[in-house]
Write an enzyme that holds these catalytic residues in place. Structure first.
Site, mmCIF file in Angstrom:
data_model
loop_
_atom_site.group_PDB
_atom_site.id
_atom_site.type_symbol
_atom_site.label_atom_id
_atom_site.label_comp_id
_atom_site.label_asym_id
_atom_site.label_seq_id
_atom_site.Cartn_x
_atom_site.Cartn_y
_atom_site.Cartn_z
ATOM 1 N N CYS A 192 0.714 -1.168 -0.106
ATOM 2 C CA CYS A 192 0.147 -0.152 0.147
ATOM 3 C C CYS A 192 0.876 1.192 0.027
ATOM 4 O O CYS A 192 0.389 2.265 -0.134
ATOM 5 C CB CYS A 192 -0.866 -0.146 1.343
ATOM 6 S SG CYS A 192 -1.942 -1.568 1.278
ATOM 7 N N ASN A 228 -10.568 -0.030 0.249
ATOM 8 C CA ASN A 228 -8.917 -0.026 0.391
ATOM 9 C C ASN A 228 -8.537 -0.730 -0.780
ATOM 10 O O ASN A 228 -8.544 -1.883 -0.956
ATOM 11 C CB ASN A 228 -8.447 -0.663 1.709
ATOM 12 C CG ASN A 228 -6.942 -1.048 1.846
ATOM 13 O OD1 ASN A 228 -6.272 -0.917 0.970
ATOM 14 N ND2 ASN A 228 -6.557 -1.253 2.865
ATOM 15 N N HIS A 266 -2.846 6.864 2.526
ATOM 16 C CA HIS A 266 -3.324 5.601 2.026
ATOM 17 C C HIS A 266 -4.899 5.402 2.729
ATOM 18 O O HIS A 266 -4.837 5.403 3.913
ATOM 19 C CB HIS A 266 -2.573 4.387 2.258
ATOM 20 C CG HIS A 266 -3.290 3.161 2.280
ATOM 21 N ND1 HIS A 266 -3.703 2.714 0.924
ATOM 22 C CD2 HIS A 266 -3.227 1.953 3.087
ATOM 23 C CE1 HIS A 266 -4.323 1.407 1.218
ATOM 24 N NE2 HIS A 266 -4.055 0.910 2.474
HETATM 25 O O1 UT7 Z 1 -4.064 -1.577 3.988
HETATM 26 C C1 UT7 Z 1 -3.250 -1.958 4.584
HETATM 27 C C2 UT7 Z 1 -3.057 -1.514 5.905
HETATM 28 N N1 UT7 Z 1 -3.904 -1.995 6.779
HETATM 29 C C3 UT7 Z 1 -4.545 -1.620 7.792
HETATM 30 O O2 UT7 Z 1 -4.087 -0.322 8.113
HETATM 31 C C4 UT7 Z 1 -5.749 -2.085 8.290
HETATM 32 C C5 UT7 Z 1 -5.551 -1.806 9.962
HETATM 33 N N2 UT7 Z 1 -6.610 -2.414 10.642
HETATM 34 C C6 UT7 Z 1 -7.982 -1.982 10.764
HETATM 35 O O3 UT7 Z 1 -8.330 -1.162 9.832
HETATM 36 C C7 UT7 Z 1 -8.903 -2.734 11.617
HETATM 37 O O4 UT7 Z 1 -7.967 -3.306 12.734
HETATM 38 C C8 UT7 Z 1 -9.943 -3.774 11.009
HETATM 39 C C9 UT7 Z 1 -10.999 -2.853 10.211
HETATM 40 C C10 UT7 Z 1 -9.002 -4.564 9.926
HETATM 41 C C11 UT7 Z 1 -10.507 -4.616 12.044
HETATM 42 O O5 UT7 Z 1 -11.223 -3.494 13.048
HETATM 43 P P1 UT7 Z 1 -11.216 -3.638 14.713
HETATM 44 O O6 UT7 Z 1 -11.898 -2.760 15.074
HETATM 45 O O7 UT7 Z 1 -9.561 -3.823 14.891
HETATM 46 O O8 UT7 Z 1 -11.950 -5.205 14.598
HETATM 47 P P2 UT7 Z 1 -11.272 -6.425 15.360
HETATM 48 O O9 UT7 Z 1 -10.460 -7.189 14.277
HETATM 49 O O10 UT7 Z 1 -10.562 -6.309 16.605
HETATM 50 O O11 UT7 Z 1 -12.708 -7.379 15.453
HETATM 51 C C12 UT7 Z 1 -13.458 -7.152 16.336
HETATM 52 C C13 UT7 Z 1 -14.672 -8.043 16.211
HETATM 53 C C14 UT7 Z 1 -14.209 -9.376 16.282
HETATM 54 O O12 UT7 Z 1 -15.555 -10.000 16.935
HETATM 55 P P3 UT7 Z 1 -15.144 -10.450 18.560
HETATM 56 O O13 UT7 Z 1 -13.910 -11.366 18.550
HETATM 57 O O14 UT7 Z 1 -14.867 -9.450 19.269
HETATM 58 O O15 UT7 Z 1 -16.446 -11.355 18.726
HETATM 59 C C15 UT7 Z 1 -14.385 -9.759 14.900
HETATM 60 O O16 UT7 Z 1 -14.601 -11.214 14.524
HETATM 61 O O17 UT7 Z 1 -15.591 -7.774 15.082
HETATM 62 C C16 UT7 Z 1 -15.648 -8.908 14.567
HETATM 63 N N3 UT7 Z 1 -15.642 -8.713 12.958
HETATM 64 C C17 UT7 Z 1 -16.728 -8.383 12.205
HETATM 65 N N4 UT7 Z 1 -17.862 -8.246 12.318
HETATM 66 C C18 UT7 Z 1 -18.644 -7.886 11.568
HETATM 67 C C19 UT7 Z 1 -14.391 -8.834 11.932
HETATM 68 N N5 UT7 Z 1 -14.831 -8.386 10.886
HETATM 69 C C20 UT7 Z 1 -16.308 -8.282 11.004
HETATM 70 C C21 UT7 Z 1 -16.965 -7.977 9.724
HETATM 71 N N6 UT7 Z 1 -18.353 -7.801 10.369
HETATM 72 N N7 UT7 Z 1 -17.006 -7.648 8.669
#
Ligand code: UT7
Length: 318
Positions: free
Chosen positions: A119, A274, A244
């Site tokens: 990215c 993204n 980005h």
């Molecule tokens: O482009 C390259 C660089 N990448 C980035 O900069 C990405 C950086 N990271 C992020 O943007 C975020 O961490 C994400 C958008 C990827 C994820 O968001 P988050 O707030 O960190 O969520 P998480 O991974 O901690 O997940 C929280 C909860 C989990 O459920 P439990 O374990 O709390 O029950 C996930 O399973 O959200 C759940 N979850 C979803 N729920 C509904 C994960 N994906 C989804 C989804 N819909 N699509």
């Protein structure tokens, strides 16, 4: 003059962007996966993204964006002598994308190479293009960021399929009397390589979202500030901040820490998702099209992603 001489400086002549036609909304995804519009909008900021069909490759996307940038630059294909394609999602890496993109655009016998800094790729490629013009290795460079992430993401994996999308963005870089592309501030964190990874040829992209989120919101604003410092620009004088488009929360957190209070902040992720190396030139081309930024203003670019890699520079908006 023993070893030749390039242009006094380099600048961006024009941008171009392209998105495939098919729109996938959060509601479309929620209809077939355990996810919902509220989660996606509040955690990532995306409302919809574009996905290329099986007949449209990352090369096709690049040709569209590159063609638009070339047309907007006022140059012809004969004027381009270097093509750099930043991508991490090429389906068939042999031969490279750059030669194929150049051929399709009627650019004859240019230097042509692909660059993978994920990215951050567009900012790396822009730095390489600027250096090539200034050293005399090239006169005019077509730089393209293109990604078809949909082919590397598991369509059943809600944690990645809601985020990643397809698109391309391009810029034409040419000679100038005064600097239009500032020095790049770049680096990498190989100790975090596993945070975003495609493990092997049979695997899809895996991302440790929280690790990357923490890193992006704590480690990158100093890089952006360093790019401003190297360009001799006060963040308060920036007309635009175009990071980005990884996550709207990351975009806004970095913008706050930067102190670019007068800058229009790119929020293209809302309608584009993204798109990795494509996200910065795609966002900027759309901001220019919509008249949100004016020619001559200063924009700070900041790419970051798998590697982990990052790169930032100030540019003058064409
Ligand atoms: O482009 C390259 C660089 N990448 C980035 O900069 C990405 C950086 N990271 C992020 O943007 C975020 O961490 C994400 C958008 C990827 C994820 O968001 P988050 O707030 O960190 O969520 P998480 O991974 O901690 O997940 C929280 C909860 C989990 O459920 P439990 O374990 O709390 O029950 C996930 O399973 O959200 C759940 N979850 C979803 N729920 C509904 C994960 N994906 C989804 C989804 N819909 N699509």
């Amino acid at each position: 003059m023993k070893l030749g001489q390039g242009a006094p400086a380099a600048r961006i002549l024009a941008f171009g962007g392209y998105q495939p036609a098919q729109i996938v909304t959060n509601h479309d995804l929620a209809a077939r996966l355990d996810t919902n519009d509220e989660w996606i909008q509040s955690r990532v900021g995306i409302k919809e993204r574009r996905v290329a069909g099986p007949q449209e490759s990352e090369i096709d996307l690049a040709v569209q964006a590159g063609g638009k940038a070339l047309a907007a630059s006022g140059l012809s294909s004969d004027d381009i002598d270097l093509v750099i394609v930043a991508t991490c999602t090429i389906e068939t890496p042999i031969p490279n994308a750059a030669g194929r993109v150049a051929h399709r655009l009627g650019i004859t016998a240019p230097g042509a190479f692909d660059l993978n800094a994920a990215c951050a790729g567009f900012c790396y490629a822009l730095a390489a293009a600027s250096d090539a013009v200034r050293s005399g290795s090239a006169t005019n460079v077509l730089v393209v960021g293109t990604e078809k992430l949909s082919q590397w993401v598991d369509s059943e994996d809600r944690s990645t399929v809601v985020i990643f999308a397809d698109g391309a963005g391009a810029a034409v870089v040419g000679p100038s009397d005064r600097p239009g592309i500032g020095p790049v501030a770049w680096g990498s964190a190989g100790d975090k390589a596993e945070a975003i990874m495609v493990k092997d040829r049979r695997s899809f992209l895996h991302q440790e979202g929280q690790t990357v989120f923490r890193w992006a919101t704590t480690a990158l604003h100093p890089v952006a500030k360093l790019a401003c410092e190297r360009a001799g620009v006060d963040p308060a004088d920036l007309a635009a901040f175009v990071p980005h488009q990884a996550n709207l929360r990351i975009v806004e957190a970095i913008a706050r820490k930067l102190g670019a209070d007068n800058a229009v902040v790119a929020r293209d992720i809302v309608l584009a998702g993204n798109t990795s190396a494509a996200s910065i030139p795609l966002a900027l081309s759309r901001m220019i099209e919509r008249g949100e930024v004016q020619s001559g203003g200063l924009a700070l670019l900041l790419g970051f992603g798998a590697g982990l890699t990052y790169a930032s520079q100030v540019i003058e908006i064409p």
